[in-house]
Scaffold this motif. Structure first.
Motif, short mmCIF file in Angstrom:
data_model
loop_
_atom_site.label_atom_id
_atom_site.label_comp_id
_atom_site.label_asym_id
_atom_site.label_seq_id
_atom_site.Cartn_x
_atom_site.Cartn_y
_atom_site.Cartn_z
N SER A 60 1.26 -1.58 -0.07
CA SER A 60 -0.12 0.08 0.07
C SER A 60 1.00 1.41 -0.06
N GLN A 61 1.90 1.19 0.65
CA GLN A 61 2.89 2.68 -0.05
C GLN A 61 3.33 2.76 -0.47
N LEU A 62 3.74 1.36 -1.56
CA LEU A 62 3.86 1.28 -3.52
C LEU A 62 3.45 1.82 -4.30
N LEU A 63 2.06 1.70 -3.81
CA LEU A 63 1.18 2.22 -4.88
C LEU A 63 1.14 3.56 -4.41
N ALA A 64 0.67 4.32 -3.09
CA ALA A 64 0.38 5.73 -2.68
C ALA A 64 2.29 6.31 -2.94
N PHE A 65 2.87 5.41 -3.13
CA PHE A 65 4.19 6.35 -3.31
C PHE A 65 4.17 6.83 -5.39
N ILE A 66 3.45 5.94 -6.32
CA ILE A 66 2.79 5.60 -7.49
C ILE A 66 2.26 6.31 -7.85
N ILE A 67 1.29 6.58 -6.52
CA ILE A 67 -0.36 7.67 -6.71
C ILE A 67 0.06 9.12 -6.93
N VAL A 68 1.33 9.23 -5.75
CA VAL A 68 1.56 10.67 -5.48
C VAL A 68 2.54 11.10 -7.10
N GLY A 69 3.53 10.56 -7.01
CA GLY A 69 4.30 10.87 -8.17
C GLY A 69 3.32 10.72 -9.47
N VAL A 70 2.27 10.36 -9.73
CA VAL A 70 2.07 10.09 -11.11
C VAL A 70 1.19 11.61 -11.04
N LEU A 71 0.54 12.44 -10.21
CA LEU A 71 -0.33 13.22 -9.96
C LEU A 71 0.75 14.28 -9.37
N CYS A 72 1.49 14.16 -9.10
CA CYS A 72 2.50 15.68 -9.52
C CYS A 72 2.55 15.96 -10.44
N PHE A 73 2.91 15.06 -11.19
CA PHE A 73 3.54 15.12 -12.35
C PHE A 73 1.99 15.56 -13.42
N ILE A 74 0.58 15.08 -13.41
CA ILE A 74 0.29 15.64 -13.69
C ILE A 74 -0.14 17.43 -13.56
N LYS A 75 -0.29 17.39 -12.43
CA LYS A 75 0.13 18.27 -11.87
C LYS A 75 1.09 19.19 -12.59
N SER A 76 1.94 18.98 -12.59
CA SER A 76 3.54 20.15 -12.87
C SER A 76 3.05 19.74 -14.43
N PHE A 77 2.65 19.63 -15.00
CA PHE A 77 2.32 19.46 -16.05
C PHE A 77 1.70 20.27 -17.20
N LEU A 78 0.89 20.98 -16.00
CA LEU A 78 -0.78 21.06 -16.16
C LEU A 78 0.05 23.40 -16.40
N THR A 79 0.40 22.96 -14.96
CA THR A 79 0.53 23.89 -14.42
C THR A 79 2.23 24.68 -14.54
N TRP A 80 3.15 24.33 -15.43
CA TRP A 80 4.30 24.50 -15.11
C TRP A 80 4.50 25.34 -16.85
N GLY A 81 4.56 26.90 -16.18
CA GLY A 81 5.38 27.76 -17.43
C GLY A 81 5.90 27.35 -18.94
N GLY A 82 8.00 27.06 -17.87
CA GLY A 82 8.53 26.69 -18.49
C GLY A 82 9.67 27.50 -17.61
N ASP A 83 10.71 27.42 -17.77
CA ASP A 83 12.03 27.87 -17.01
C ASP A 83 12.17 29.39 -17.70
N TRP A 84 12.53 29.57 -16.80
CA TRP A 84 12.81 31.56 -17.17
C TRP A 84 14.41 31.23 -17.30
N LYS A 85 14.87 31.21 -18.68
CA LYS A 85 16.33 31.28 -18.94
C LYS A 85 16.61 33.03 -19.08
N THR A 86 18.22 32.65 -18.78
CA THR A 86 18.95 34.44 -19.33
C THR A 86 18.70 34.15 -20.87
N GLN A 87 18.50 35.50 -21.26
CA GLN A 87 18.96 36.10 -22.70
C GLN A 87 20.09 36.88 -22.85
N THR A 88 19.97 37.60 -22.50
CA THR A 88 21.38 38.60 -21.70
C THR A 88 21.68 38.99 -19.92
#
Length: 159
Positions: A60-88
């Protein structure tokens, strides 16, 4: 001992997540940002499971680990705007080598184009910056050396 480590990890990860969200602290590496978010969420689930007497088996701990990982990945993918990169790098501080005024860009994930900003960037340590918006017309030239150093972290093709 195990519980103390769990609470400490939660406190550190949750604090970093909140400070990154609500202050000028910027985690400039998306992988590091994901790891901190994942640790905060997973330790919260494990602490809650201790309080309610759940997740006692390793399966059950492994299942919780996988579920939390998948949910965090989905949250990151949908809300992440990209990293700020220095141009100059526009200006470099004469007294502190870790402090620059930079022109930065990031690509919009779900639309075409780029967001742009000019920030006063203080490099705290690898992966963490303290960034504040700045107007270059009002800077004190006694403390700043004009650089106009083209860094091109976005890897645009130059002609």
């Amino acid at each position: 001992m195990k519980t103390t480590i769990l609470y400490t990890l939660f406190l550190i990860a949750a604090t970093l997540t909140l400070v990154n969200r609500y202050t000028p602290l910027y985690i400039n590496n998306s992988i590091l940002h994901f790891i901190i978010l994942f640790i905060a969420a997973l330790t919260f689930v494990l602490i809650a499971s201790q309080l309610f007497g759940k997740l006692k088996k390793s399966r059950s701990q492994l299942l919780a680990f996988i579920i939390v990982g998948v949910l965090c990945f989905i949250k990151s993918f949908l809300t992440w705007g990209g990293d700020w990169k220095t141009q100059t790098i526009l200006y470099k501080n004469m007294t502190n080598d870790n402090k620059n005024i930079e022109f930065q860009m990031r690509g919009d994930r779900f639309s075409f184009g780029y967001k742009k900003r000019v920030v006063n960037r203080l490099k705290l340590f690898p992966g963490f910056d303290w960034t504040t918006d700045i107007d270059t017309a009002t800077i004190d030239h006694k403390h700043w050396k004009k650089m106009n150093l083209y860094v091109n972290e976005m890897k645009f093709v130059s002609k």
